[in-house]
Design an enzyme around this catalytic site. Structure first.
Site, PDB file in Angstrom:
ATOM      1  N   LYS A 159      36.765  34.539  38.178  1.00 53.49           N
ATOM      2  CA  LYS A 159      37.048  35.524  39.228  1.00 53.49           C
ATOM      3  C   LYS A 159      36.682  34.998  40.599  1.00 53.49           C
ATOM      4  O   LYS A 159      37.245  35.400  41.605  1.00 53.49           O
ATOM      5  CB  LYS A 159      36.165  36.756  39.017  1.00 53.49           C
ATOM      6  CG  LYS A 159      36.468  37.560  37.812  1.00 53.49           C
ATOM      7  CD  LYS A 159      35.309  38.542  37.596  1.00 53.49           C
ATOM      8  CE  LYS A 159      35.614  39.487  36.463  1.00 53.49           C
ATOM      9  NZ  LYS A 159      34.465  40.326  36.125  1.00 53.49           N
ATOM     10  N   LYS A 174      25.464  29.694  38.588  1.00 49.68           N
ATOM     11  CA  LYS A 174      25.740  30.707  39.613  1.00 49.68           C
ATOM     12  C   LYS A 174      24.831  30.567  40.825  1.00 49.68           C
ATOM     13  O   LYS A 174      25.236  30.846  41.946  1.00 49.68           O
ATOM     14  CB  LYS A 174      25.589  32.112  39.022  1.00 49.68           C
ATOM     15  CG  LYS A 174      26.775  32.530  38.164  1.00 49.68           C
ATOM     16  CD  LYS A 174      26.785  34.038  37.974  1.00 49.68           C
ATOM     17  CE  LYS A 174      27.967  34.490  37.142  1.00 49.68           C
ATOM     18  NZ  LYS A 174      27.900  35.920  36.818  1.00 49.68           N
ATOM     19  N   LYS A 181      36.208  26.421  34.243  1.00 50.19           N
ATOM     20  CA  LYS A 181      36.539  27.702  33.609  1.00 50.19           C
ATOM     21  C   LYS A 181      37.395  28.550  34.565  1.00 50.19           C
ATOM     22  O   LYS A 181      37.149  28.536  35.763  1.00 50.19           O
ATOM     23  CB  LYS A 181      35.208  28.421  33.328  1.00 50.19           C
ATOM     24  CG  LYS A 181      35.265  29.516  32.328  1.00 50.19           C
ATOM     25  CD  LYS A 181      33.875  30.086  32.101  1.00 50.19           C
ATOM     26  CE  LYS A 181      33.407  30.861  33.313  1.00 50.19           C
ATOM     27  NZ  LYS A 181      32.185  31.645  33.107  1.00 50.19           N
TER      28      LYS A 181
HETATM   29  P1  AMP Z   1      32.850  38.717  33.273  1.00 51.88           P
HETATM   30  O1  AMP Z   1      34.109  38.747  34.041  1.00 51.88           O
HETATM   31  O2  AMP Z   1      31.980  37.550  33.619  1.00 51.88           O
HETATM   32  O3  AMP Z   1      32.139  40.021  33.233  1.00 51.88           O
HETATM   33  O4  AMP Z   1      33.303  38.436  31.771  1.00 51.88           O
HETATM   34  C1  AMP Z   1      33.849  39.423  30.928  1.00 51.88           C
HETATM   35  C2  AMP Z   1      34.211  38.814  29.590  1.00 51.88           C
HETATM   36  O5  AMP Z   1      35.265  37.848  29.745  1.00 51.88           O
HETATM   37  C3  AMP Z   1      33.041  38.070  28.927  1.00 51.88           C
HETATM   38  O6  AMP Z   1      33.069  38.324  27.532  1.00 51.88           O
HETATM   39  C4  AMP Z   1      33.341  36.625  29.199  1.00 51.88           C
HETATM   40  O7  AMP Z   1      32.805  35.772  28.224  1.00 51.88           O
HETATM   41  C5  AMP Z   1      34.858  36.606  29.177  1.00 51.88           C
HETATM   42  N1  AMP Z   1      35.412  35.515  30.006  1.00 51.88           N
HETATM   43  C6  AMP Z   1      35.251  35.355  31.347  1.00 51.88           C
HETATM   44  N2  AMP Z   1      35.886  34.246  31.780  1.00 51.88           N
HETATM   45  C7  AMP Z   1      36.468  33.686  30.684  1.00 51.88           C
HETATM   46  C8  AMP Z   1      37.284  32.513  30.477  1.00 51.88           C
HETATM   47  N3  AMP Z   1      37.625  31.708  31.477  1.00 51.88           N
HETATM   48  N4  AMP Z   1      37.699  32.252  29.213  1.00 51.88           N
HETATM   49  C9  AMP Z   1      37.362  33.073  28.184  1.00 51.88           C
HETATM   50  N5  AMP Z   1      36.613  34.185  28.311  1.00 51.88           N
HETATM   51  C10 AMP Z   1      36.171  34.503  29.543  1.00 51.88           C
END
Ligand code: AMP
Ligand code: TRP
Length: 333
Positions: free
Chosen positions: A201, A114, A198
């Protein structure tokens, strides 16, 4: 044994299919098991580790809560709240930052990704982010933490912090060592434009992800434009090696219908991608379009969402204020 579940999602907009298949879908299953006590947190303190527009942040906090509910988390069964409403999180993060070692944080790969090349310009919060995450979990004596694969290292750090605190103050089992709940398959959903990246967002291309707020036409268009290769779908998992886009799309299909990868390979072996994509679009629309519709409906009722968050925060406050009080006493405050 009652499982105490805690997990968090950042309100940074664009919640996508990766968030759903990697994490939120699992939250819903856990919420539906009456032997579990679940807490799902909109981690707004984590969100401000990178720059946020205040108006958008406010909207995204409500949208994340709306997404939880639209996906099937029942606020009557589970606590849904936002982190900034409960002061113990920030207090706990400070205390645990004095337990955690710089060497441990230096190993965190997510910070490196990041912060990018110019680490000096990253916020201190982005660096200590996993310590705040540890506070989230430890304040509620969580036994299980459902997350996607990318959070595994942060959970290991949380376990190390808990262990060190317990050892240092000779308080065996005072801080509960949590277990990660990471799905064996599909815990890392990849970008629709690059099977080695990956789904995220923050990807500048909206075509790289299916947002949970996308409507039918957007989903159709994104799957149509998703990157594939020129070969037909193979007849074994082995033959998917070095075909990351094909593997990802077949995985998304399997996960959407609650099957494993071999099931989707069997269904589509030797067929071409256009036939597969038609079916993938069908199941994606069937799952995501109703969620997207419900999110929009809930967002029109800000009062309802604010009440859910307030009620959840009161409950979270009750639990975490007791734990932080005990922590302070142990330390000598
Ligand atoms: P975040 O949007 O970073 O707060 O992530 C929220 C949840 O979604 C966390 O448990 C992440 O590990 C999961 N997550 C985010 N991106 C992915 C992805 N591309 N594949 C699987 N899980 C994801
Ligand atoms: N760091 C997690 C992510 O970006 C979000 C998060 C914050 C979290 N606190 C947590 C996840 C506690 C599980 C438990 O995905």
């Amino acid at each position: 044994m009652i499982k105490k579940i805690f997990s968090g999602v950042q309100p940074t907009g664009n919640l996508h299919l990766g968030n759903y298949l990697g994490a939120i879908k699992n939250f819903v299953k856990l919420n539906n098991n009456k032997d579990n006590e679940c807490i799902f947190c909109v981690v707004d303190l984590h969100a401000i580790t990178t720059k946020q527009d205040p108006k958008e942040l406010k909207r995204n906090i409500r949208e994340t809560a709306a997404t939880f509910i639209a996906c099937g988390i029942d606020p009557k069964k589970s606590i849904i709240f936002n982190q900034s409403m409960v002061p113990a999180h920030a207090e706990g993060a400070w205390i645990f930052s004095c337990v955690s070692r710089i060497g441990w944080l230096n190993r965190m790969t997510q910070f490196k990704e990041k912060a990018g090349k110019d680490k000096e310009k990253a916020s201190v919060g982005l660096y200590s982010y996993p310590v705040l995450m540890a506070a989230d979990i430890l304040l509620y004596d969580a036994t299980h933490v459902p997350v996607g694969e990318d959070q595994k290292q942060h959970l290991e750090l949380c376990r190390d912090i808990a262990q060190k605190f317990n050892n240092e103050f000779i308080k065996d089992n005072f801080l509960r060592i949590p277990e990660p709940l990471i799905q064996k398959e599909f815990s890392r959903i990849m970008s629709l434009k690059d099977g080695k990246k990956k789904m995220s967002k923050s990807d500048p291309s909206d075509l790289s992800r299916i947002n949970l707020s996308d409507d039918k036409d957007q989903i159709l268009n994104k799957i149509k434009k998703a990157k594939t290769d020129t070969l037909p779908i193979p007849n074994s998992h082995q033959d998917l090696k070095n075909r990351p886009e094909a593997e990802n799309l077949l995985g998304i299909y399997a996960s959407l219908i609650d099957k494993d990868l071999n099931y989707s390979i069997d269904e589509f072996k030797n067929k071409n991608f256009s036939e597969f994509k038609d079916k993938l679009s069908e199941v994606a629309i069937e799952k995501i379009a109703p969620i997207s519709k419900e999110i929009k409906k809930l967002l029109n009722d800000e009062k309802y969402l604010d009440e859910i968050l307030k009620d959840g925060s009161n409950k979270a406050q009750e639990i975490s204020s007791k734990k932080i009080k005990e922590i302070k006493e142990i330390i000598g405050f």
